[in-house]
Design an enzyme around this catalytic site. Structure first.
Site, short mmCIF file in Angstrom:
data_model
loop_
_atom_site.label_atom_id
_atom_site.label_comp_id
_atom_site.label_asym_id
_atom_site.label_seq_id
_atom_site.Cartn_x
_atom_site.Cartn_y
_atom_site.Cartn_z
N ASP A 101 0.35 -0.95 -0.18
CA ASP A 101 0.26 0.19 -0.27
C ASP A 101 0.94 0.76 0.53
O ASP A 101 2.01 1.02 0.74
CB ASP A 101 -0.80 -0.10 0.92
CG ASP A 101 -0.58 0.65 2.60
OD1 ASP A 101 0.84 0.03 2.74
OD2 ASP A 101 -0.64 0.19 3.55
N SER A 102 0.19 2.47 -0.18
CA SER A 102 1.10 3.52 -0.39
C SER A 102 1.44 4.25 1.11
O SER A 102 2.17 5.09 1.21
CB SER A 102 0.67 5.24 -0.81
OG SER A 102 -0.69 4.73 -0.39
N GLY A 103 1.02 4.19 1.99
CA GLY A 103 0.71 5.03 3.49
C GLY A 103 0.10 5.90 3.66
O GLY A 103 0.11 5.78 4.68
N GLY A 104 -0.93 6.16 2.58
CA GLY A 104 -2.07 7.26 2.97
C GLY A 104 -2.80 6.67 3.62
O GLY A 104 -3.42 7.80 4.62
N PHE A 105 -2.95 5.46 4.27
CA PHE A 105 -4.46 5.36 4.58
C PHE A 105 -3.84 5.52 6.71
O PHE A 105 -4.48 5.85 7.83
CB PHE A 105 -4.72 3.96 4.62
CG PHE A 105 -6.40 3.60 5.27
CD1 PHE A 105 -7.42 4.01 5.18
CD2 PHE A 105 -5.94 2.19 6.66
CE1 PHE A 105 -8.33 4.09 6.01
CE2 PHE A 105 -6.75 2.64 7.36
CZ PHE A 105 -8.53 3.07 6.98
N ASP A 161 -2.36 8.53 -1.70
CA ASP A 161 -3.51 9.09 -1.60
C ASP A 161 -3.69 10.30 -0.11
O ASP A 161 -2.72 10.12 0.44
CB ASP A 161 -4.83 8.31 -2.01
CG ASP A 161 -4.37 7.17 -0.89
OD1 ASP A 161 -3.74 6.92 0.07
OD2 ASP A 161 -5.50 6.35 -0.68
N GLN A 211 -10.86 8.53 -4.11
CA GLN A 211 -11.66 8.62 -3.55
C GLN A 211 -12.19 9.48 -3.71
O GLN A 211 -13.13 9.12 -4.96
CB GLN A 211 -10.47 9.52 -2.46
CG GLN A 211 -9.05 8.18 -2.01
CD GLN A 211 -9.43 8.01 -0.19
OE1 GLN A 211 -10.33 7.80 -0.62
NE2 GLN A 211 -7.96 7.06 -0.30
N GLY A 238 -10.23 4.46 1.47
CA GLY A 238 -11.16 5.53 2.32
C GLY A 238 -11.44 4.61 3.39
O GLY A 238 -11.83 3.54 3.28
N ASP A 289 -9.14 -6.87 0.54
CA ASP A 289 -7.56 -7.62 1.99
C ASP A 289 -8.65 -6.86 2.95
O ASP A 289 -9.05 -6.01 2.98
CB ASP A 289 -6.41 -6.46 1.16
CG ASP A 289 -6.66 -5.58 2.17
OD1 ASP A 289 -7.21 -4.78 1.17
OD2 ASP A 289 -6.53 -5.32 2.89
N CYS A 350 -14.77 -27.42 6.42
CA CYS A 350 -13.04 -26.30 6.73
C CYS A 350 -11.99 -27.32 6.09
O CYS A 350 -11.79 -28.46 6.86
CB CYS A 350 -12.62 -25.03 7.59
SG CYS A 350 -10.94 -24.45 7.56
N CYS A 352 -8.97 -26.43 6.80
CA CYS A 352 -7.46 -25.89 6.95
C CYS A 352 -6.94 -26.28 7.95
O CYS A 352 -7.45 -27.82 8.22
CB CYS A 352 -8.06 -24.51 7.69
SG CYS A 352 -8.70 -24.62 9.86
N CYS A 355 -9.16 -27.70 11.04
CA CYS A 355 -10.15 -28.55 11.59
C CYS A 355 -9.87 -30.00 10.41
O CYS A 355 -9.63 -30.93 11.77
CB CYS A 355 -10.43 -27.61 10.39
SG CYS A 355 -11.58 -26.17 10.85
N HIS A 382 -7.21 -21.16 10.65
CA HIS A 382 -8.65 -21.29 10.32
C HIS A 382 -8.94 -20.08 9.07
O HIS A 382 -9.57 -19.94 8.14
CB HIS A 382 -9.72 -21.55 11.64
CG HIS A 382 -10.54 -21.46 11.21
ND1 HIS A 382 -11.81 -22.93 10.42
CD2 HIS A 382 -11.62 -21.15 11.23
CE1 HIS A 382 -12.85 -22.76 10.39
NE2 HIS A 382 -13.20 -21.15 11.08
ZN ZN Z 1 -10.64 -24.42 9.49
#
Ligand code: ZN
Length: 400
Positions: A101-105, A161, A211, A238, A289, A350, A352, A355, A382
């Site tokens: 990411d750019s660091g803006g947030f 941004d 934005q 945003g 994300d 699941c 994972c 599980c 999980h």
């Molecule tokens: Zn799981």
């Protein structure tokens, strides 16, 4: 405009659309570190680690790409050190794609810390802020953000941004949005100047960030300005995005027709709850994300539920699937007394590692209450796999 690339450097970034179902899309992003099938969920590795997991765990659970935070890595251990160590991929021993990411947030989040203002000063030149680590003053200008991301060597960089809280009022939102467009141009210039290459000689893609908070006209204006620049993809960012899902969906619906069809679309910070993936993929998002899965895991909230064919009501709303779960928001709260003697795994559907290995809810509840480190790993395995798998399943539903 196409960059001139040296003959030994193939332009290793592309996006191909494989299938569209309603507004939903399935595609493939090609990067120098491998392909990414979309739509997909990207785990967040804030400081070059997805909390409590290692890179082998991430590979096994099917993470196709991870996110690293420019702001955090800039402050510690520093972009130069990471560059000296061969770049972020080599430093953290991760061979697959990375988005930074750019660091803006993160700089916006500094302004939201109560009693700490003024931590940040925004000027046309950039952001002057105090490090949350040592209190020292640092500059982050669009050119600095790109330089840091070039040193890190990510496959996808984000333009720097100016993010303001939604409650800022339309004038300030407009001012920040317009500044974001001017900064976007400066980011593109810095990117072109380096021939779109990282400090490690690989092609780096650059995405612009739309934005405009909750104002549809400002969002549209922001996109129109950014779409004139040669970005490889477009993100929508945003405070609202990922927090207010109704508005997030509305924003993507409004922008849908103007977002370039042949470029990837990224919803920044979306993926706290399973339903969120259905919501954004249904309106044409390719990438999202969120720190939610690992953060919720640490807080004892574990995902549970399954995708079904859309109910008539969901179908009417244009959803590609429905999510069925007995728990509120699809999260089971492991601390509850009812699980003290529960021999079942978190979710029998699941796949994972936690599980599949058969760890019971009773055991996980005990580890959680005792604050044992093993709990954080088992729970994160999980939750992250759950979201990655959900995205895989949604992709299958779109392509079939
Ligand atoms: Zn799981």
């Amino acid at each position: 405009m196409t960059a001139i690339l040296p003959p030994d450097l193939p332009n290793a970034f592309s996006f191909s659309l494989e299938k569209e179902t309603g507004l939903a899309r399935a595609g493939r992003i090609r990067t120098p570190h491998g392909d990414i099938e979309t739509p997909m969920f990207m785990p967040v590795g804030t400081v070059a680690t997805v909390k409590s997991l290692d890179q082998q765990d991430l590979e096994k659970l099917g993470a196709q790409i991870i996110l690293g935070n420019t702001y955090h890595l800039f402050l510690r251990p520093g972009a130069e050190l990471i560059a000296e160590m061969g770049g972020l991929h080599r430093f953290m021993n991760w061979a697959r794609p990375i988005l930074t990411d750019s660091g803006g947030f993160q700089i916006l989040s500094l302004t939201l810390i109560p009693d700490q203002a003024p931590m940040v000063k925004i000027t046309e030149d950039g952001a002057l802020f105090r490090s949350h680590l040592d209190g020292g003053e640092r500059w982050m200008r669009p050119e600095d953000s790109i330089r840091v991301q070039q040193l890190l060597g990510s496959d996808i960089m984000m333009a720097f941004d100016h993010v303001v809280p939604d409650a800022s009022g339309p004038e300030l939102v407009k001012e920040a949005m317009e500044r974001t467009s001017r900064w976007a141009k400066r980011c593109v210039d810095a990117w072109e100047k380096a021939n779109r290459q990282s400090a490690h000689g690989k092609y780096q893609a650059l995405f612009g960030i739309v934005q405009g908070a909750t104002h549809p006209d400002l969002r549209a204006e922001s996109l129109r300005a950014l779409a004139q620049l040669p970005f490889d993809g477009f993100a929508v960012g945003g405070e609202t995005i990922g927090y207010n899902m109704e508005q997030t969906v509305e924003i993507f619906q409004n922008l849908n027709a103007e977002l370039p069809r042949e470029k990837p679309r990224y919803a920044m910070g979306v993926g706290r709850d399973p339903q969120n993936l259905i919501d954004v993929f249904s309106v044409g998002v390719d990438v999202c994300d969120c720190v939610g899965p690992t953060r919720l895991a640490r807080n004892g909230a574990l995902y549970h539920g399954r995708l079904t064919e859309p109910t008539p009501e969901d179908r009417q709303k244009g959803k590609i699937a429905s999510f069925e779960t007995p728990y509120s928001n699809g999260r089971l709260s492991i601390q509850r007394q009812e699980f003290a003697r529960d021999e079942r795994v978190i979710d029998p559907d699941c796949d994972c590692a936690t599980c599949v290995a058969g760890y019971s809810r009773a055991y996980l509840r005990h580890l959680w209450k005792a604050e044992e480190l093993t709990y954080y790993r088992l729970a994160s395995l999980h939750n992250v796999r759950f979201m990655v798998r959900l995205a895989e399943q949604l992709r299958t539903m779109i392509t079939k």
